[in-house]
Each structure stands twice: as C-alpha cells, then as structure tokens.
Design a protein around this motif. Structure first.
Motif, PDB file in Angstrom:
ATOM      1  N   GLN B 114       0.825  -1.210   0.000  1.00 28.86           N
ATOM      2  CA  GLN B 114       0.000   0.000   0.000  1.00 28.86           C
ATOM      3  C   GLN B 114       0.859   1.258   0.000  1.00 28.86           C
ATOM      4  N   TRP B 119      -2.433  -1.194  -5.412  1.00 31.81           N
ATOM      5  CA  TRP B 119      -3.836  -1.107  -5.013  1.00 31.81           C
ATOM      6  C   TRP B 119      -4.351  -2.525  -4.801  1.00 31.81           C
ATOM      7  N   ILE B 120      -4.723  -2.838  -3.564  1.00 29.29           N
ATOM      8  CA  ILE B 120      -5.120  -4.206  -3.249  1.00 29.29           C
ATOM      9  C   ILE B 120      -6.483  -4.512  -3.871  1.00 29.29           C
ATOM     10  N   MET B 121      -6.529  -5.582  -4.653  1.00 30.86           N
ATOM     11  CA  MET B 121      -7.790  -6.015  -5.257  1.00 30.86           C
ATOM     12  C   MET B 121      -8.530  -6.952  -4.291  1.00 30.86           C
ATOM     13  N   TRP B 149      -3.539  -9.925  -3.722  1.00 28.19           N
ATOM     14  CA  TRP B 149      -3.559  -9.639  -5.151  1.00 28.19           C
ATOM     15  C   TRP B 149      -3.711  -8.130  -5.298  1.00 28.19           C
ATOM     16  N   GLU B 154      -4.209   2.529  -8.346  1.00 28.45           N
ATOM     17  CA  GLU B 154      -5.642   2.543  -8.083  1.00 28.45           C
ATOM     18  C   GLU B 154      -6.470   2.477  -9.360  1.00 28.45           C
TER      19      GLU B 154
END
Lengths: 371, 371
Positions: B114, B119-121, B149, B154
């Motif tokens: 982060q 950007w964490i899916m 993942w 973003e």
DNA sequence: GCAAAAAGTGAATCGTGAC
DNA sequence: CGTCACGATTCACTTTTTG
C-alpha cells in the motif's frame, strides 16, 4: 499479581458500563495493567469512491460514515499507533488483544501490533458463509475478514482454553479458519425507522468463540469501539465483565437497550471443558505409599520392550538406569521427554494397565478438591 | 502500449528461463513496464526458537534455512521495500502482483504494498485441507496462509477472468477463500536422497487458480523467489511465459529438471483440476455459538427418558455426566456409541425436534460447497 | 501378492510451576 | 532472575512395513 491485588484493581474499573467519548482518552483514564482482554473492531478506512450499485440498479448501503474517513495512510497509521499504545498500557501482562479488519486496514494494524511488541498468537480468518457478492464481477467475492490474536509480549502466557475449543469443534482442535454467518435476521439491531442501527454489527457467534477461547469467567473485557455492544452482550451472557467505549450517542443508546435485555447464563453451563493441567498433581510415590503398587513390582513399557522395578521411594530401576518414571522412560526410548504415566503399565489379572489409571483413581477420591 | 511495442518488449525478456542470483539485481536488469504478472513467495521470517517435537517424540523438520533469517523487523522491512520497488518498476501499468505469506510477514508486506502505491484487489485465504496440527495445544491450528492480489495503481485495470473462475467454482462467484491441500505425494519434489527438495514447495493447484484468474495465454509471469519452480511449471502448462529468479543453485537445478519434463496442456484439458466436494462437517458447538441452541437449554433424549443441559462450549451436562452429545448419549444408554444428532431433541412450539434438523439448516446455508 | 497395520510428515513464532 | 523436574500434546494424508 496476587488475588487480593487483582480484586482491588477490578474495583477501580468502571465495570459493565459504556463510557462516552474518545477511546484513547478514556483508555488513558483507566489504571495500567488492569484488563484481561481487549477486543477491537476499529474503523476500516474503507476508501470507497462513489456509490456502488447492484445489477438491478439498487444502491448498496455502503459504509460512508464520517468515522470511517481518513485522509491518508499516514493519518490512519497515527490513529492506529495511538489507540494500540493506549490499549497496551491498560492490558495486564498476561492479557491479550484481538483486532478485526479487512484488507483495507488489517495489514497496517498487524504491522503496528508487531512494532509495539505485541506477539501474534494466530491470525484467524472469519470465513463468512453468506457474504455480499461482488456485484461488478471485477474481483473475488470478499468472503472473509481477518482477526489477529496477540499477547502483550513474546514471553506472556495468555489464556487459551484449548480443551473447550476442541469440544466446540467436536473433538478436533480448532483451526485458524472459522465459518460463521454474517449478522442478519433477529440478531441485527434496527432503529425506530427499521434501518440497521450500526453498519458493521458483528455476529455474536464470532464473539462467543473469541471469549470462550481466550478468557475465563469473571475476566474484564474492554472494547474501545463498542458500537452497538456485541462484545458486551456476549461477555455478559458468558459471565465476563465488560467495559465499552463509544463516541456516537446513537450507538451507545442502542447498546444500552440491548444490554438491559441480555441475561447472564447459569454458572453451571458456563463451566467449560478443562485440560489435565488444571487437575491436582499426584506424585508417583503416592501410589507406592498407598500400596497400589508394591516396591519390587515390575512395570512394563509401552510396546512391551522394557521392564523396570518400582523402588520404595517411588523411583524406578531398569537396566543400569535409575530415576523417576519419566526419566527412565525417556532414557530407554532415547527421547527428549516421556510421560511416564502413560508409558508404564502394571499387570492385573493378566492384563497390562497404564499406571495413569491409578492416578485417576486417586484424583477421583479427592473429588475435585485441590490436595 | 501498442501490440507491436508489446511484442518488441517481450523479445527483450529472458523468457522461460531461470536467472541465477539476487532477485533485486536481476529485476533491475530487466526493462521497465515489461511483465504482466509477478508471483512472489518470499522468505516468511518465521523466527523459530527451539526444537518442536510431536506427541510421539518425533522431531518436526522446521524451516530453519539461512535464507529465512533476518535480524529484526527493520531488516525484513528494508528487504521487502527493496524487492517490491524493483518488482514495481518492471510491472506493466495494467499488470498485477501476488504475494503470499503467513502472519509472521504478511502484514508487513501488505502495508508496504500500500505504501508503494499498489492497489489491493483482494486478500485471498489459502485454507489448507491438511495442515500440520498444533502439537502442544497452545494455539489454533495454523491452517491457512494469506495471498494478496494487487494492481500497480488505483486506476489500473488488471486482468481478471471472472467467468473462467466462476466456471471453476461450479457456476458461483469464486470467493476469497480457497480450499486447497498442501503439496505432498508425487507432486512434492525429492532430491537424490529422498529428502524434500525445497522446504516450502507450493501446490500447483494454488498457482493454477492464480494464473487462470489473473493472466491470459502468452502473458509473462515473473517469480523473483522461484524455488523449485512451481510458478514456472504451471505457467508452462497453461501456455504462459515465465521468468524465474533463484539464488540457490540446488533449487535452480531441481526446477530446471522439473520444467524440462513439464508439457503445455491442450486447450480442452485446462478446466479439469481443483474443485473438490465434501459434505461439510458441522460441529455441535456451532449450533450453540450461533444461538440456535442457548447454553442452559435442555435437550431430551430419544424416548423421553433422559434430559441434559447444553454448556457454552458445546458439551452436554447430564446427571453426573459431561461430554459431547455422542458421549453423554452413549453413557446414558449404556451403549458403546450413540449418534447424538438423532438421539437428542430440543423443544420448539411444544414439539420435540431432533437437533439434526439444525445441522441440516446450516448445511443448506453452506450450499454443500466448501470452496 | 495383497490387505492391514504402522510409521512418517507438513512455512510452527508450540510449557509450567516449584524452588 | 535461573534451574530443574514434571508430564501434556496431533490431523489428514501418504508411504512403508508387516502379516
């Protein structure tokens, strides 16, 4: 801490109350080393952009409350650092903390827990049996949240009711993934308008497992983000004390009503399956003194490989080896340790019986009394 | 990026090779914005102290390799920062990264992802169907690992083959928790001595799902901690290109042999693996946690002869008898065994209903699926 | 040769209390 | 604080050995 001291400390605490205001200030007003467990369900910093619509164009009621907004990771990290530090101060040395979060915030909480010296016991996955689907088909269904269970330090000894958890799981040890439905139906609190009273109310089943696992009856459980009081309700039911801290008046009111109608369960059903460690220690020598085994009697090892003779002082003598039932067993097996109680057997009516049966006989006579 | 440009960039890459040496240096030698997916299984920094023995006194073969040793969290964080930055540079703008870890390291990796703008899916839980138990009964069975993942930014649009995943999951959306067995049996690589070639070889089923979900045929998948090459083997089978980086010569050799005998699968064959069915086990304690039965509630035996009370840990207490629904039933009947699910009944609306009805209710909710 | 029993094993932060 | 003795503790699966 002595029992008397512990009672005195508890008397200074605002037990079974909901404190109004900022959780950091309220925690700082409590005495240090005074609570047994902290359960924290802080704002998730969800960073939702825009509105979300289902395929039928109905709007998803997202968590967009002011309390869940942070300007940056730095702001969220500062917030996390501060409330965790306050929580740490009031936690007893052998106390423990649980935090719950999603991928938006849980990595930052976990890292900060480690940075502050907390020692992670497990991360636990709450696997939702009925999650909200991913309406746009752009990601995997977000079907779980993560909890972290941590002690105050590496060498601390937090409560863990292993046998009770094993019983809850029908005889096999409880795993780190828990299947529990989200909070819906009658359990979900509604306001006068019929809207949900809190956007992220947790299921009581989740708290039930947390509290049975890591506290004992009479313990003090503090929840710095009390919301509508799930932690307090389950704590009360299970005969634990709670302290709630909540900033929003509407949540406090809903929680107060809820707690008023929550009843404590009878002590008899709160008692939980315990481990052998909790039972009184019986020295092997007592079996000899009582004549349950005679000096000179031969014991046979597990698997029939070795024999040893009982001596009058409650030690064994095998081939060139003397010592306690445990020491002789370990040496014969070349093992680092050995539980002599289950390893050694005596003969009765032609059958081999573990000497542990004799220990159990003594314990039964004592009738649960400690010595 | 145009298609022609993309082909040109691929031509500059050392496709389907294993690069020797430090992964940061090797990644820095590759062109920027050039790979579609990175799968990273870095050292977990387990921080194991002494030896651990099973109850039968056998020694657990722990992961104590030099490559998993770090002096401090700070050292581990610096390592994580550096390899993630190198990975980020070579990732295409719409590329994605997967990392896998346990509670020892995954929170630090997630936070650093982060921090660097990934950007964490989803975070995805690998639920092990056959994990190693907790031998001393001091914690929950560590039965899962966590994958993250994340896209490069973003606003990126990473590949996600929603329909293929849905098909893999028998027509319902793939969830964020995956049930997959650990790598054993014939799949586990052995050296000439018969010892495992790598201490932490991942199952191909895990990589299969990752690669099907987030890449297309012909894509370039880079694994900076290649080990014995699970990522490469599954990539090759599925018609993707791989780049492996590995420091240890023994692992590179094992991977090279493995890849030489791996064949690309025919297009039709691809859909076969993974999905597993099983009737989920429902422990009785879950009925209590979920409030379907209250602690203290009275159950009535078949034939109305006996009653017993439900305890908070999912055991029953009858007259001088405590234990599971099965144990108490068996003792009361003087039988060697008893199916508590059909033996015990609860009262609803004046009628007696077998508790098995409640178990069926839970199973219906779960839809019979475990993944 | 085959079936049954026994042994082996997996990313593990795995003890407690008296003295 | 350290030292020492006691004695508690495992699930699902594969592979090997025994009968």
């Amino acid at each position: 801490m002595t029992k008397a001291k512990s009672r005195a400390a508890q008397a200074d605490l605002p037990l079974n109350q909901i404190l109004a205001g900022d959780c950091i200030a309220q925690m700082n007003a409590l005495p240090e080393n005074s609570v047994d467990l902290i359960f924290a369900d802080p704002p998730y910093n969800l960073q939702l952009k825009g509105e979300l619509h289902r395929p039928d164009n109905s709007k998803v009621d997202a968590v967009d409350d002011a309390w869940d907004q942070f300007d940056s990771f730095a702001a969220y990290d500062a917030f996390t650092r501060d409330w965790l530090a306050a929580a740490r101060r009031i936690l007893k040395p052998n106390g423990a903390i649980w935090v719950i979060g999603s991928y938006h915030n849980v990595f930052r909480m976990g890292a900060e827990l480690q940075n502050q010296g907390f020692w992670i016991m497990n991360d636990v996955v709450w696997r939702k049996s009925n999650p909200m689907p991913n309406f746009r088909g752009k990601r995997f269904t977000n079907a779980h949240e993560t909890l972290i269970w941590a002690s105050k330090s590496e060498n601390a000894k937090p409560t863990f009711n292993y046998e009770a958890l094993k019983a809850l799981n029908e005889g096999v040890q409880m795993r780190s993934d828990w299947v529990i439905p989200i909070c819906t139906g009658g359990e979900r609190l509604k306001d006068d308008m019929g809207n949900k009273a809190h956007p992220t109310q947790k299921p009581e089943a989740l708290l039930h497992r947390v509290i049975i696992a890591t506290t004992n009856p009479g313990d003090v459980i503090l929840d710095p983000f009390f919301g509508t009081g799930t932690t307090g309700a389950v704590a009360k039911m299970l005969g634990r004390n709670y302290i709630g801290i909540e900033r929003e008046e509407a949540y406090r009111e809903a929680a107060t009503k809820r707690l008023a109608r929550t009843r404590k369960l009878d002590a008899e059903v709160l008692e939980v399956t315990t481990s052998k460690r909790a039972e009184p220690r019986v020295p092997f020598g007592q079996l000899v003194e009582r004549g349950m085994l005679r000096p000179g009697e031969e014991l046979v090892s597990q698997g029939n490989r070795y024999t040893a003779k009982v001596r009058a002082d409650g030690t064994l003598i095998g081939k060139d080896i003397k010592g306690s039932i445990h020491q002789v067993g370990a040496q014969l097996e070349g093992a680092p340790s050995c539980n002599g109680w289950t390893y050694w057997h005596y003969k009765r009516d032609g059958k081999l019986v573990p000497i542990d049966a004799l220990r159990q006989q003594i314990r039964d006579e004592m009738g649960g009394r400690i010595n």
